[in-house]
Design a protein around this motif. Structure first.
Motif, PDB file in Angstrom:
ATOM      1  N   ARG A   9      57.290  31.449 160.506  1.00 33.67           N
ATOM      2  CA  ARG A   9      56.589  31.321 159.224  1.00 33.67           C
ATOM      3  C   ARG A   9      55.472  30.282 159.252  1.00 33.67           C
ATOM      4  NH1 ARG A   9      61.671  31.122 154.934  1.00 33.67           N
ATOM      5  NH2 ARG A   9      62.351  33.302 155.155  1.00 33.67           N
ATOM      6  N   PRO A  42      53.568  31.540 155.271  1.00 31.53           N
ATOM      7  CA  PRO A  42      53.888  30.622 154.168  1.00 31.53           C
ATOM      8  C   PRO A  42      53.385  29.200 154.381  1.00 31.53           C
ATOM      9  CG  PRO A  42      55.807  31.945 154.753  1.00 31.53           C
ATOM     10  CD  PRO A  42      54.775  32.202 155.804  1.00 31.53           C
ATOM     11  N   ASN A 187      62.106  27.152 153.705  1.00 31.39           N
ATOM     12  CA  ASN A 187      62.390  27.526 152.321  1.00 31.39           C
ATOM     13  C   ASN A 187      61.816  28.905 151.993  1.00 31.39           C
ATOM     14  OD1 ASN A 187      63.712  25.054 151.384  1.00 31.39           O
ATOM     15  ND2 ASN A 187      61.733  24.093 151.856  1.00 31.39           N
ATOM     16  N   PRO A 188      62.310  29.555 150.927  1.00 28.83           N
ATOM     17  CA  PRO A 188      61.836  30.898 150.585  1.00 28.83           C
ATOM     18  C   PRO A 188      60.321  30.932 150.371  1.00 28.83           C
ATOM     19  CG  PRO A 188      63.836  30.406 149.377  1.00 28.83           C
ATOM     20  CD  PRO A 188      63.428  29.142 150.047  1.00 28.83           C
ATOM     21  N   PRO A 189      59.627  31.853 151.039  1.00 30.36           N
ATOM     22  CA  PRO A 189      58.159  31.905 150.944  1.00 30.36           C
ATOM     23  C   PRO A 189      57.639  32.088 149.526  1.00 30.36           C
ATOM     24  CG  PRO A 189      58.913  33.221 152.806  1.00 30.36           C
ATOM     25  CD  PRO A 189      60.138  32.815 152.028  1.00 30.36           C
ATOM     26  N   ASP A 190      58.323  32.902 148.714  1.00 29.15           N
ATOM     27  CA  ASP A 190      57.818  33.126 147.361  1.00 29.15           C
ATOM     28  C   ASP A 190      57.893  31.845 146.530  1.00 29.15           C
ATOM     29  OD1 ASP A 190      60.609  33.242 147.285  1.00 29.15           O
ATOM     30  OD2 ASP A 190      60.686  34.875 145.827  1.00 29.15           O
ATOM     31  N   ALA A 191      58.945  31.059 146.729  1.00 27.20           N
ATOM     32  CA  ALA A 191      59.059  29.793 146.007  1.00 27.20           C
ATOM     33  C   ALA A 191      57.968  28.816 146.441  1.00 27.20           C
ATOM     34  CB  ALA A 191      60.430  29.173 146.233  1.00 27.20           C
ATOM     35  N   LEU A 219      61.204  33.734 139.487  1.00 29.66           N
ATOM     36  CA  LEU A 219      61.981  33.350 140.670  1.00 29.66           C
ATOM     37  C   LEU A 219      63.477  33.490 140.434  1.00 29.66           C
ATOM     38  CD1 LEU A 219      60.013  30.240 141.999  1.00 29.66           C
ATOM     39  CD2 LEU A 219      60.153  32.500 143.062  1.00 29.66           C
ATOM     40  N   HIS A 223      65.765  35.805 142.791  1.00 34.30           N
ATOM     41  CA  HIS A 223      66.809  35.182 143.598  1.00 34.30           C
ATOM     42  C   HIS A 223      68.147  35.146 142.851  1.00 34.30           C
ATOM     43  CE1 HIS A 223      64.116  33.799 146.830  1.00 34.30           C
ATOM     44  NE2 HIS A 223      63.232  33.637 145.862  1.00 34.30           N
ATOM     45  N   ASP A 226      71.160  34.675 145.070  1.00 34.13           N
ATOM     46  CA  ASP A 226      71.259  33.320 145.627  1.00 34.13           C
ATOM     47  C   ASP A 226      71.759  32.338 144.567  1.00 34.13           C
ATOM     48  OD1 ASP A 226      70.244  34.203 148.074  1.00 34.13           O
ATOM     49  OD2 ASP A 226      68.176  33.899 147.418  1.00 34.13           O
TER      50      ASP A 226
END
Length: 232
Positions: A9, A42, A187-191, A219, A223, A226
């Motif tokens: 990433r 990301p 960490n999650p790319p969208d976040a 988000l 998620h 999660d």
């Protein structure tokens, strides 16, 4: 002049002109801009090859410019800094050795600045009758405050890594800055993308808060599994 490598990433962009302390010409700035704009990882990690991060503008190139050419060169540097600042990726500057003039200005445009204990920072342009014009007079006071910005810009003095950390120019001093890029990229790319947009948002407070709430809701929905797992 610009080298790139992708590891999961993280895309690493290396200023690769060590014999010139990675000083940037027009061609170098254009190549850096293209690398940043084309990246979709990301996290971007910006570093310099050899014993310096970046000495800024190539003074041999600047010396041959007339007034129109100098203005165009400044606007190009500003454009590259804006590309870094507005990239969808979180951009981490990993600074080892000197970051001077335009090199410091490019670091200021990054989202996270980390450095080794050997890093040093300065805007020496005033000592030979110039100043940093790649957005430095805009970003420096925003990052370190007006008083420190005036001091650094008008004296031309150099800060070591510890002093840079105290001013807020750096967030961390580490032996290997690349590990910070990897830590963020875990960490999650969208976040990460949402956080960058929210932290960079310069709208009025009410608008920023509305956008923050909307982004948070998106988000949570994305998620949901999660979030549910955290309760177990």
């Amino acid at each position: 002049m610009i080298e790139q490598d992708v590891d999961g990433r993280v895309r690493t962009i290396t200023l690769d002109r060590p014999a010139a302390r990675n000083a940037l010409t027009v061609a170098g700035l254009e190549a850096l801009e293209a690398a940043v704009v084309d990246a979709d990882e990301p996290v971007l990690y910006l570093e310099g090859a050899g014993p310096a991060f970046c000495a800024g503008a190539d003074l041999d190139a600047v010396a041959d410019l007339d007034a129109d050419g100098a203005a165009a060169f400044a606007r190009l540097g500003q454009r590259v800094a804006r590309a870094i600042e507005s990239a969808s990726s979180v951009v981490v500057a990993g600074i080892d050795g000197p970051a001077r003039g335009g090199g410091l200005e490019l670091a200021l445009a990054c989202d996270v600045r980390v450095a080794t204990p050997d890093a040093t920072f300065g805007e020496p342009g005033v000592t030979f009758g110039l100043f940093g014009a790649w957005g430095g007079t805009v970003r420096l006071p925003r990052v370190v405050g007006e008083s420190v910005a005036f001091d650094l810009a008008c004296s031309g003095r150099t800060l070591d890594a510890e002093a840079a950390l105290r001013t807020g120019l750096l967030s961390r001093i580490v032996d290997e800055p690349r590990t910070v890029a990897a830590e963020i990229a875990a960490n999650p790319p969208d976040a990460l993308a949402v956080l960058k947009r929210r932290l960079r948002d310069d709208a009025d407070r009410e608008t920023r808060e509305r956008r923050e709430a909307e982004a948070f809701a998106d988000l949570v929905a994305a998620h949901a599994d999660d979030v549910a797992a955290l309760r177990e």
